[in-house]
Design an enzyme around this catalytic site. Structure first.
Site, PDB file in Angstrom:
ATOM      1  N   HIS A 138       1.193  -1.261  10.511  1.00 19.01           N
ATOM      2  CA  HIS A 138       0.340  -2.355  10.975  1.00 19.01           C
ATOM      3  C   HIS A 138       0.852  -3.056  12.130  1.00 19.01           C
ATOM      4  CE1 HIS A 138      -3.987  -3.503  11.782  1.00 19.01           C
ATOM      5  NE2 HIS A 138      -4.205  -4.284  10.798  1.00 19.01           N
ATOM      6  N   TYR A 154       3.871  -1.246  -3.528  1.00 11.67           N
ATOM      7  CA  TYR A 154       3.466   0.252  -3.833  1.00 11.67           C
ATOM      8  C   TYR A 154       2.097  -0.036  -4.085  1.00 11.67           C
ATOM      9  CZ  TYR A 154       4.873   4.713  -5.394  1.00 11.67           C
ATOM     10  OH  TYR A 154       5.280   6.245  -5.548  1.00 11.67           O
ATOM     11  N   GLY A 155       1.123  -0.387  -2.804  1.00 12.46           N
ATOM     12  CA  GLY A 155      -0.211  -0.195  -2.794  1.00 12.46           C
ATOM     13  C   GLY A 155      -0.940   1.122  -2.330  1.00 12.46           C
TER      14      GLY A 155
HETATM   15  N1  NAD Z   1      -3.853   1.060   2.932  1.00 12.40           N
HETATM   16  C1  NAD Z   1      -4.148   2.021   3.769  1.00 12.40           C
HETATM   17  O1  NAD Z   1      -4.252   3.037   3.784  1.00 12.40           O
HETATM   18  C2  NAD Z   1      -3.704   1.218   5.251  1.00 12.40           C
HETATM   19  C3  NAD Z   1      -3.646   2.205   5.793  1.00 12.40           C
HETATM   20  C4  NAD Z   1      -3.211   2.040   7.496  1.00 12.40           C
HETATM   21  C5  NAD Z   1      -2.349   0.911   7.369  1.00 12.40           C
HETATM   22  N2  NAD Z   1      -2.603  -0.169   6.366  1.00 12.40           N
HETATM   23  C6  NAD Z   1      -1.440  -1.395   6.504  1.00 12.40           C
HETATM   24  O2  NAD Z   1      -0.012  -0.818   5.304  1.00 12.40           O
HETATM   25  C7  NAD Z   1       0.185  -2.839   4.466  1.00 12.40           C
HETATM   26  C8  NAD Z   1      -0.098  -2.382   3.568  1.00 12.40           C
HETATM   27  O3  NAD Z   1      -1.248  -1.924   3.020  1.00 12.40           O
HETATM   28  P1  NAD Z   1      -1.583  -1.541   1.935  1.00 12.40           P
HETATM   29  O4  NAD Z   1      -3.280  -0.898   1.774  1.00 12.40           O
HETATM   30  O5  NAD Z   1      -1.336  -0.520   1.198  1.00 12.40           O
HETATM   31  O6  NAD Z   1      -1.471  -2.575   0.705  1.00 12.40           O
HETATM   32  P2  NAD Z   1      -2.277  -3.311  -0.131  1.00 12.40           P
HETATM   33  O7  NAD Z   1      -3.062  -4.228  -0.324  1.00 12.40           O
HETATM   34  O8  NAD Z   1      -2.162  -2.267  -1.419  1.00 12.40           O
HETATM   35  O9  NAD Z   1      -0.718  -3.884  -1.254  1.00 12.40           O
HETATM   36  C9  NAD Z   1       0.459  -3.437  -1.091  1.00 12.40           C
HETATM   37  C10 NAD Z   1       1.581  -4.147  -2.305  1.00 12.40           C
HETATM   38  O10 NAD Z   1       1.520  -5.312  -2.350  1.00 12.40           O
HETATM   39  C11 NAD Z   1       1.467  -6.007  -3.092  1.00 12.40           C
HETATM   40  N3  NAD Z   1       1.301  -7.928  -3.511  1.00 12.40           N
HETATM   41  C12 NAD Z   1       0.495  -8.516  -2.806  1.00 12.40           C
HETATM   42  N4  NAD Z   1       0.600  -9.593  -3.536  1.00 12.40           N
HETATM   43  C13 NAD Z   1       1.799  -9.555  -2.861  1.00 12.40           C
HETATM   44  C14 NAD Z   1       2.523 -10.903  -3.132  1.00 12.40           C
HETATM   45  N5  NAD Z   1       2.334 -12.031  -3.264  1.00 12.40           N
HETATM   46  N6  NAD Z   1       4.179 -10.514  -3.526  1.00 12.40           N
HETATM   47  C15 NAD Z   1       5.137  -9.806  -3.285  1.00 12.40           C
HETATM   48  N7  NAD Z   1       3.493  -8.217  -3.610  1.00 12.40           N
HETATM   49  C16 NAD Z   1       2.353  -8.993  -3.596  1.00 12.40           C
HETATM   50  C17 NAD Z   1       1.076  -5.222  -4.604  1.00 12.40           C
HETATM   51  O11 NAD Z   1       1.631  -5.447  -5.544  1.00 12.40           O
HETATM   52  C18 NAD Z   1       1.326  -4.240  -3.358  1.00 12.40           C
HETATM   53  O12 NAD Z   1       1.861  -3.872  -4.682  1.00 12.40           O
HETATM   54  C19 NAD Z   1      -1.352  -3.386   5.659  1.00 12.40           C
HETATM   55  O13 NAD Z   1      -0.104  -3.752   7.269  1.00 12.40           O
HETATM   56  C20 NAD Z   1      -1.913  -2.584   6.235  1.00 12.40           C
HETATM   57  O14 NAD Z   1      -2.806  -2.780   7.142  1.00 12.40           O
HETATM   58  C21 NAD Z   1      -3.318   0.087   4.955  1.00 12.40           C
HETATM   59 MG    MG Z   2      -6.514  -1.206   9.083  1.00 15.25          MG
END
Ligand code: NAD
Ligand code: MG
Ligand code: XAI
Ligand code: MG
Length: 347
Positions: free
Chosen positions: A123, A38-39
């Site tokens: 991704h 839930y990031g």
């Molecule tokens: N950030 C974006 O807007 C975006 C856009 C397109 C695609 N993506 C892809 O979506 C996916 C998620 O990315 P994001 O940026 O939302 O992630 P994020 O960095 O925000 O992290 C998501 C979650 O991971 C949890 N987390 C981190 N380390 C952990 C661990 N060791 N154990 C358990 N939970 C853990 C965190 O608590 C957080 O809730 C990735 O594959 C990213 O490449 C992200």
């Molecule tokens: Mg990216």
């Protein structure tokens, strides 16, 4: 799929008209969609799907982000669970941890990938670089991707405004025979405006290039270079910031977004048009070698190794914060803070 002409190249896209939300809801009505993490993408996708009437649960470890999920209306024991409980209950597992964290959690996730389930990514990273990530799904599950082309924050904001980001979608493994429809239905469900098809490799290489290039890395580099030259020549911070950033984001980029570059140019003075038309080519020639180097660094997997190594360090958040603070505290972005505070809508 609708066939459209993209600058002379025919491509197929899936639109909401062609694959309406009701069809997506009907197709996924028996599924429990478990959003793991839930990031940034987690909240955007989970809340959009919930508001679209899907059966969604969230799996998140305890801490600040878990509390944010509660504040967003996810109910502990009903729609909000530990990661393991959500993995157990989910039939579509949306693996939305950071790409580095996915490596650490993979052995746990794998245990719950029973026959007939779907593993969903946003991704192509984990699968494309499976030699580095260890992410190798069992053969009897579907593996799909829906990658919104923008921040999860924008995905949610645009959804609330009744608009939508576009997303790419892909199928890596089709065990059920309907993985592609699952990807499309999920893409519409998370609030995409339209979907274009790709594969995991092309998604990750274009995405890593884009964010390191014009979307994030190159833009900061170009901003900084122009700001410095203006300051070195005696211009004030406010003047330098306005001519480098504020006018671009507030006035000119919205025009580009609306109708393209030539239309933005046409809405500026002939003096500006002359200069821009003369200067875009030298900027192109100066930066193209850097973009080529960047693409090579992505293709050789150097960028993937760097992301995994750096983002897996136990203190990566602290180190990241130091680098973000360096940007935030630079004169240019401090000037920007003051400039933003003066926008009339902020008062
Ligand atoms: N950030 C974006 O807007 C975006 C856009 C397109 C695609 N993506 C892809 O979506 C996916 C998620 O990315 P994001 O940026 O939302 O992630 P994020 O960095 O925000 O992290 C998501 C979650 O991971 C949890 N987390 C981190 N380390 C952990 C661990 N060791 N154990 C358990 N939970 C853990 C965190 O608590 C957080 O809730 C990735 O594959 C990213 O490449 C992200
Ligand atoms: Mg990216
Ligand atoms: C939002 C971006 C840059 O498009 C995404 O690719 C990410 O990694 O956060
Ligand atoms: Mg991206």
């Amino acid at each position: 799929m609708a066939k459209l002409n993209f600058g002379g190249v025919e491509e197929e896209v899936v639109t909401r008209e062609e694959y309406p939300l009701e069809k997506s809801r009907e197709f996924l009505k028996k599924q429990t969609i478990a959003v793991i993490g839930y990031g940034v993408q987690g909240p955007g996708q989970a809340m959009n799907m919930r508001d679209n009437g899907f059966n969604v649960i969230v799996g998140q470890r305890p801490g600040k982000t878990y509390d944010k999920a509660v504040a967003d209306g996810w109910v502990p024991g009903k729609t909000l669970f530990s990661i393991e409980d959500a993995l157990k209950k989910g039939t579509i597992i949306c693996f939305l941890l950071s790409d580095a964290a996915q490596i650490a959690l993979w052995p746990t996730v794998k245990q719950y990938l029973k026959k007939g389930k779907t593993l969903y990514f946003s991704h192509g990273f984990g699968i494309t670089y499976s030699k580095k990530t260890g992410i190798k799904p069992p053969k009897n599950v579907d593996v799909v991707l829906v990658a919104p082309k923008g921040s999860g924050t924008s995905l949610r904001r645009l959804f609330v405004e009744g608009k939508g980001l576009n997303s790419s979608f892909a199928v890596y493994q089709d065990a059920s025979g309907h993985a592609r429809e699952t990807a499309i239905a999920m893409g519409i469900g998370v609030g995409s405006g339209y979907l274009f098809e790709t594969d995991f490799y092309r998604e990750v290489t274009s995405d890593l290039t884009g964010e390191r290039g014009t979307l994030m890395g190159a833009i900061q580099g170009i901003f900084a270079a122009q700001y410095e030259v203006l300051r070195e020549n005696g211009h004030s911070p406010s003047e330098a910031f306005n001519e480098t950033v504020e006018e671009l984001t507030q006035s000119l980029m919205p025009l580009v977004a609306e109708n393209g570059m030539d239309w933005m140019y046409a809405n500026c003075s002939t003096t500006a048009q002359r200069g821009a038309l003369d200067w875009w080519k030298p900027f192109h020639d100066a930066t193209k070698p850097v973009f080529k180097k960047l693409y090579q660094s992505v293709k050789s997997q150097k960028e993937a190794t760097q992301s995994i190594t750096r983002n897996s360090e136990p203190d990566y958040r602290e180190k990241l914060e130091v680098e973000l603070a360096e940007l935030r505290e630079s004169e240019m972005w401090q000037a920007g803070k003051t400039v933003r505070s003066l926008r009339p809508e902020r008062n």
